[in-house]
Design an enzyme around this catalytic site. Sequence first.
Site, PDB file in Angstrom:
ATOM      1  N   ASP A   1       0.480   3.103  12.821  1.00 55.05           N
ATOM      2  CA  ASP A   1       0.991   2.825  11.471  1.00 55.05           C
ATOM      3  C   ASP A   1       2.245   1.970  11.633  1.00 55.05           C
ATOM      4  O   ASP A   1       2.748   1.788  12.755  1.00 55.05           O
ATOM      5  CB  ASP A   1       1.337   4.147  10.759  1.00 55.05           C
ATOM      6  CG  ASP A   1       1.896   3.921   9.354  1.00 55.05           C
ATOM      7  OD1 ASP A   1       1.447   2.977   8.672  1.00 55.05           O
ATOM      8  OD2 ASP A   1       2.798   4.669   8.931  1.00 55.05           O
ATOM      9  N   SER A   2       2.762   1.507  10.523  1.00 62.17           N
ATOM     10  CA  SER A   2       4.028   0.763  10.567  1.00 62.17           C
ATOM     11  C   SER A   2       5.168   1.665  11.021  1.00 62.17           C
ATOM     12  O   SER A   2       6.217   1.178  11.440  1.00 62.17           O
ATOM     13  CB  SER A   2       4.349   0.203   9.180  1.00 62.17           C
ATOM     14  OG  SER A   2       4.510   1.266   8.265  1.00 62.17           O
TER      15      SER A   2
ATOM     16  N   TYR B   1       5.288  -2.560   6.495  1.00 60.72           N
ATOM     17  CA  TYR B   1       4.225  -3.570   6.469  1.00 60.72           C
ATOM     18  C   TYR B   1       3.962  -4.055   5.036  1.00 60.72           C
ATOM     19  O   TYR B   1       3.450  -5.135   4.823  1.00 60.72           O
ATOM     20  CB  TYR B   1       2.911  -2.975   6.996  1.00 60.72           C
ATOM     21  CG  TYR B   1       2.781  -2.892   8.506  1.00 60.72           C
ATOM     22  CD1 TYR B   1       3.811  -3.258   9.355  1.00 60.72           C
ATOM     23  CD2 TYR B   1       1.583  -2.445   9.069  1.00 60.72           C
ATOM     24  CE1 TYR B   1       3.660  -3.166  10.740  1.00 60.72           C
ATOM     25  CE2 TYR B   1       1.426  -2.357  10.446  1.00 60.72           C
ATOM     26  CZ  TYR B   1       2.458  -2.718  11.284  1.00 60.72           C
ATOM     27  OH  TYR B   1       2.298  -2.631  12.647  1.00 60.72           O
ATOM     28  N   GLY B   2       4.280  -3.175   4.079  1.00 61.30           N
ATOM     29  CA  GLY B   2       3.873  -3.420   2.690  1.00 61.30           C
ATOM     30  C   GLY B   2       4.409  -4.698   2.084  1.00 61.30           C
ATOM     31  O   GLY B   2       3.818  -5.244   1.152  1.00 61.30           O
TER      32      GLY B   2
ATOM     33  N   CYS C   1      -2.795   3.686   8.209  1.00 56.74           N
ATOM     34  CA  CYS C   1      -1.951   2.915   7.295  1.00 56.74           C
ATOM     35  C   CYS C   1      -2.874   2.267   6.266  1.00 56.74           C
ATOM     36  O   CYS C   1      -3.789   1.519   6.649  1.00 56.74           O
ATOM     37  CB  CYS C   1      -1.215   1.848   8.111  1.00 56.74           C
ATOM     38  SG  CYS C   1      -0.282   0.679   7.118  1.00 56.74           S
TER      39      CYS C   1
ATOM     40  N   GLU D   1      11.058   6.328   6.033  1.00 58.57           N
ATOM     41  CA  GLU D   1      11.206   5.907   7.426  1.00 58.57           C
ATOM     42  C   GLU D   1      12.585   6.294   8.003  1.00 58.57           C
ATOM     43  O   GLU D   1      12.708   6.565   9.192  1.00 58.57           O
ATOM     44  CB  GLU D   1      11.016   4.380   7.446  1.00 58.57           C
ATOM     45  CG  GLU D   1      10.728   3.734   8.759  1.00 58.57           C
ATOM     46  CD  GLU D   1       9.427   4.146   9.422  1.00 58.57           C
ATOM     47  OE1 GLU D   1       8.460   4.506   8.757  1.00 58.57           O
ATOM     48  OE2 GLU D   1       9.421   4.128  10.659  1.00 58.57           O
TER      49      GLU D   1
ATOM     50  N   CYS E   1      -0.307   5.725   0.335  1.00 55.71           N
ATOM     51  CA  CYS E   1       0.418   5.214   1.505  1.00 55.71           C
ATOM     52  C   CYS E   1       0.657   6.436   2.375  1.00 55.71           C
ATOM     53  O   CYS E   1       1.035   7.498   1.860  1.00 55.71           O
ATOM     54  CB  CYS E   1       1.736   4.579   1.071  1.00 55.71           C
ATOM     55  SG  CYS E   1       2.919   4.304   2.414  1.00 55.71           S
ATOM     56  N   THR E   2       0.451   6.297   3.669  1.00 50.82           N
ATOM     57  CA  THR E   2       0.501   7.485   4.529  1.00 50.82           C
ATOM     58  C   THR E   2       1.916   8.051   4.681  1.00 50.82           C
ATOM     59  O   THR E   2       2.085   9.165   5.167  1.00 50.82           O
ATOM     60  CB  THR E   2      -0.102   7.181   5.914  1.00 50.82           C
ATOM     61  OG1 THR E   2       0.590   6.054   6.481  1.00 50.82           O
ATOM     62  CG2 THR E   2      -1.573   6.876   5.812  1.00 50.82           C
ATOM     63  N   HIS E   3       2.917   7.299   4.266  1.00 51.34           N
ATOM     64  CA  HIS E   3       4.280   7.845   4.277  1.00 51.34           C
ATOM     65  C   HIS E   3       4.467   8.905   3.179  1.00 51.34           C
ATOM     66  O   HIS E   3       5.280   9.812   3.323  1.00 51.34           O
ATOM     67  CB  HIS E   3       5.308   6.732   4.032  1.00 51.34           C
ATOM     68  CG  HIS E   3       5.612   5.879   5.230  1.00 51.34           C
ATOM     69  ND1 HIS E   3       4.681   5.041   5.806  1.00 51.34           N
ATOM     70  CD2 HIS E   3       6.760   5.722   5.952  1.00 51.34           C
ATOM     71  CE1 HIS E   3       5.251   4.405   6.828  1.00 51.34           C
ATOM     72  NE2 HIS E   3       6.511   4.804   6.932  1.00 51.34           N
TER      73      HIS E   3
HETATM   74  N1  DGL Z   1       2.189   3.790   5.751  1.00 52.99           N
HETATM   75  C1  DGL Z   1       1.728   2.549   5.277  1.00 52.99           C
HETATM   76  C2  DGL Z   1       0.576   2.660   4.294  1.00 52.99           C
HETATM   77  O1  DGL Z   1      -0.156   3.623   4.346  1.00 52.99           O
HETATM   78  C3  DGL Z   1       2.613   1.425   4.951  1.00 52.99           C
HETATM   79  C4  DGL Z   1       4.033   1.588   4.627  1.00 52.99           C
HETATM   80  C5  DGL Z   1       4.708   0.264   4.865  1.00 52.99           C
HETATM   81  O2  DGL Z   1       4.963  -0.001   6.029  1.00 52.99           O
HETATM   82  O3  DGL Z   1       4.927  -0.487   3.914  1.00 52.99           O
HETATM   83  O4  DGL Z   1       0.355   1.790   3.507  1.00 52.99           O
END
Ligand code: DGL
Length: 261
Positions: free
Chosen positions: A14-15, A46-47, A77, A156, A187-189
Amino acid sequence: MARMLQEGYIGVFDSGVGGISVLKRLAKLLPHERFVFYGDSANAPYGDKPTEWVMNRSRLITERMLDTGAKAIVIACNTATSVAAETLRGEHPSVPIVGIEPALKPATESAYHERILVMATETTIRLDKFHRLARTYGSRSDIITVACKGLADLIETGKLEGREMRDLLERYLGEYRGDVDGVVLGCTHYPFVARQIRAIVGDIPLYDGGPGTARQVKRLLLAGQITAPTSQKGGIEFRSSNPDPAQIELYRQFYRLPLWD
Ligand code: DGL
């Protein structure tokens, strides 16, 4: 060869810390597997990045994992899955490559499904993959999308509690308080702040793609007969693009956090 594959590891990336919410599901479901988790925290989020950049980064991480003994790849991600999963599967047709997508299916099929709020990155919401998903499952529900810029960045940092988090969530979700039937954590965060999200939108169902992704990994390992032998002791190794050892410690702390369900 099959034996070698059985003993290979499952690469999860993931990011940053978000993928750990998926890793937890995987490790629970597949206790004999060895996992290598790679967080690209030096490059998160990454978004907000151009899709070509996310594609190249996802390709590089995948190839490195395959070169060092990965038998399967989990793109933990939603953003990288939307951008890169199809291409990577085309480039590595013999490897199980499993992504994650916003859990619209369970949300729109649930008993209360009139209005479903989807929280995700701007890229996930913008790309075709999500529009296809919304067309497939959206006919029963009003789907409201909220691109939560800055939320993954704040998670993060590990600052999950406190005013900054409350204010940010209030800014994105406050207007939907009492007005939606469920929230998709796209989003996995976001599973790491599920309780804080509920504090704003109310005690309604949340939907997370992590469990479905873990089940799909298990299915593909079984189908390919590359599941780890039960004699193998499972384990997790954390790696990061951020060389600071504190980063790995932060991953471990996230791994110890309970998930919302
Ligand atoms: N955890 C990521 C997702 O599921 C991206 C978060 C990011 O880096 O913007 O989209």
